[in-house]
Design a protein around this motif. Structure first.
Motif, PDB file in Angstrom:
ATOM      1  N   VAL A 295       0.843  -1.194   0.000  1.00  0.00           N
ATOM      2  CA  VAL A 295       0.000   0.000   0.000  1.00  0.00           C
ATOM      3  C   VAL A 295       0.880   1.245   0.000  1.00  0.00           C
ATOM      4  O   VAL A 295       0.607   2.207  -0.727  1.00  0.00           O
ATOM      5  N   THR A 296       1.955   1.230   0.767  1.00  0.00           N
ATOM      6  CA  THR A 296       2.879   2.367   0.786  1.00  0.00           C
ATOM      7  C   THR A 296       3.429   2.640  -0.604  1.00  0.00           C
ATOM      8  O   THR A 296       3.421   3.787  -1.074  1.00  0.00           O
ATOM      9  N   GLN A 297       3.943   1.613  -1.260  1.00  0.00           N
ATOM     10  CA  GLN A 297       4.479   1.795  -2.606  1.00  0.00           C
ATOM     11  C   GLN A 297       3.410   2.310  -3.558  1.00  0.00           C
ATOM     12  O   GLN A 297       3.682   3.169  -4.406  1.00  0.00           O
ATOM     13  N   LEU A 298       2.205   1.799  -3.424  1.00  0.00           N
ATOM     14  CA  LEU A 298       1.118   2.201  -4.299  1.00  0.00           C
ATOM     15  C   LEU A 298       0.789   3.683  -4.129  1.00  0.00           C
ATOM     16  O   LEU A 298       0.632   4.404  -5.116  1.00  0.00           O
ATOM     17  N   VAL A 299       0.705   4.155  -2.884  1.00  0.00           N
ATOM     18  CA  VAL A 299       0.396   5.574  -2.647  1.00  0.00           C
ATOM     19  C   VAL A 299       1.491   6.452  -3.242  1.00  0.00           C
ATOM     20  O   VAL A 299       1.204   7.444  -3.930  1.00  0.00           O
ATOM     21  N   HIS A 300       2.753   6.098  -3.005  1.00  0.00           N
ATOM     22  CA  HIS A 300       3.852   6.882  -3.576  1.00  0.00           C
ATOM     23  C   HIS A 300       3.844   6.797  -5.100  1.00  0.00           C
ATOM     24  O   HIS A 300       4.148   7.777  -5.788  1.00  0.00           O
TER      25      HIS A 300
ATOM     26  N   TRP B 267      11.111   2.927  -9.758  1.00  0.00           N
ATOM     27  CA  TRP B 267      10.804   4.070  -8.911  1.00  0.00           C
ATOM     28  C   TRP B 267      10.211   3.610  -7.576  1.00  0.00           C
ATOM     29  O   TRP B 267      10.491   4.205  -6.538  1.00  0.00           O
ATOM     30  N   ALA B 268       9.404   2.560  -7.607  1.00  0.00           N
ATOM     31  CA  ALA B 268       8.757   2.058  -6.385  1.00  0.00           C
ATOM     32  C   ALA B 268       9.753   1.442  -5.416  1.00  0.00           C
ATOM     33  O   ALA B 268       9.418   1.226  -4.248  1.00  0.00           O
ATOM     34  N   GLU B 269      10.962   1.149  -5.878  1.00  0.00           N
ATOM     35  CA  GLU B 269      11.997   0.567  -5.022  1.00  0.00           C
ATOM     36  C   GLU B 269      13.003   1.588  -4.513  1.00  0.00           C
ATOM     37  O   GLU B 269      13.890   1.247  -3.740  1.00  0.00           O
ATOM     38  N   LEU B 270      12.878   2.849  -4.922  1.00  0.00           N
ATOM     39  CA  LEU B 270      13.831   3.871  -4.493  1.00  0.00           C
ATOM     40  C   LEU B 270      13.660   4.197  -3.007  1.00  0.00           C
ATOM     41  O   LEU B 270      12.598   3.977  -2.418  1.00  0.00           O
TER      42      LEU B 270
ATOM     43  N   THR C 259      11.291   5.271   2.834  1.00  0.00           N
ATOM     44  CA  THR C 259      11.502   6.025   4.077  1.00  0.00           C
ATOM     45  C   THR C 259      10.548   7.208   4.278  1.00  0.00           C
ATOM     46  O   THR C 259      10.496   7.743   5.383  1.00  0.00           O
ATOM     47  N   THR C 260       9.829   7.603   3.266  1.00  0.00           N
ATOM     48  CA  THR C 260       8.939   8.754   3.387  1.00  0.00           C
ATOM     49  C   THR C 260       7.545   8.288   3.793  1.00  0.00           C
ATOM     50  O   THR C 260       6.983   7.406   3.147  1.00  0.00           O
ATOM     51  N   PRO C 261       6.988   8.880   4.840  1.00  0.00           N
ATOM     52  CA  PRO C 261       5.621   8.504   5.225  1.00  0.00           C
ATOM     53  C   PRO C 261       4.637   8.812   4.096  1.00  0.00           C
ATOM     54  O   PRO C 261       4.815   9.786   3.350  1.00  0.00           O
ATOM     55  N   ILE C 262       3.585   8.005   3.990  1.00  0.00           N
ATOM     56  CA  ILE C 262       2.641   8.196   2.892  1.00  0.00           C
ATOM     57  C   ILE C 262       1.892   9.520   2.988  1.00  0.00           C
ATOM     58  O   ILE C 262       1.427  10.027   1.966  1.00  0.00           O
ATOM     59  N   ASN C 263       1.798  10.089   4.193  1.00  0.00           N
ATOM     60  CA  ASN C 263       1.079  11.357   4.297  1.00  0.00           C
ATOM     61  C   ASN C 263       1.772  12.454   3.482  1.00  0.00           C
ATOM     62  O   ASN C 263       1.121  13.400   3.041  1.00  0.00           O
ATOM     63  N   VAL C 264       3.071  12.305   3.235  1.00  0.00           N
ATOM     64  CA  VAL C 264       3.779  13.270   2.396  1.00  0.00           C
ATOM     65  C   VAL C 264       3.258  13.181   0.960  1.00  0.00           C
ATOM     66  O   VAL C 264       2.982  14.206   0.314  1.00  0.00           O
TER      67      VAL C 264
END
Length: 176
Positions: free
Chosen positions: A59-64, A96-99, A104-109
């Motif tokens: 889910v984190t990767q998807l949001v980013h 890009w999803a593996e960078l 390390t960046t929270p999804i709220n960003v």
């Protein structure tokens, strides 16, 4: 697996779109950040680290990814409106999803970024008139010219597609 990959179906471009369809695409783009934020706001870190399907992104990767993709989309619209059939730059979404920023960046960003970006993007979309919708970009991988109507349809679908990945995962895991 097809239903997990494409919960709202694969994107199918039409030959043309009505003004009502274009308005719906603009509204989909306008409201996506709020819908995505509401969908992920109750998830804990373990849930955010869960892939939405086997061999899929977390889910984190998807949001980013949505933020990355829509940054590119906004740029593509601006290029189409200011240049004659510009060649757009494809990018390796999986890489890009593996960078590190994704890790390390929270999804709220990225959610905050999406709110700001979609506000600008919606203003741009609402300003497009008549024949401007026929302006094109050239996609070097598909070797096709794509007009702005089809790009709007594509990114409307793209946002809803990834939103459905998260809502589907939440339903399957009984996270609500």
């Amino acid at each position: 697996m097809e239903a997990l990959k494409y919960p709202i179906g694969r994107f199918q471009a039409k030959a043309d779109y009505t003004p009502e369809e274009l308005q719906r695409f603009i509204n989909d783009i306008r409201y996506l950040p709020s819908l995505l934020e509401i969908t992920v706001q109750t998830l804990d870190q373990a849930q955010l680290d869960t892939p939405y399907r086997p061999e899929g992104w977390t889910v984190t990767q998807l949001v980013h990814h949505v933020a990355d993709s829509h940054l590119n989309a906004y740029t593509r619209f601006k290029l189409a409106l200011t240049e004659d059939n510009p060649t757009i730059k494809p990018y390796d979404e999986a890489a890009w999803a593996e960078l590190e920023d994704v890790k390390t960046t929270p999804i709220n960003v990225s959610i905050t970024l999406l709110h700001a970006l979609h506000t600008r993007w919606t203003a741009l979309l609402k300003s497009i008139e008549g024949e401007q919708w026929e302006r094109t970009v050239f996609h070097p991988e598909s070797k096709k010219e794509i007009n702005l109507k089809t790009l709007a349809a594509t990114y409307s679908w793209h946002g809803l597609h990834h939103l459905a990945h998260v809502t589907g995962l939440k339903e399957r895991m009984n996270w609500d």
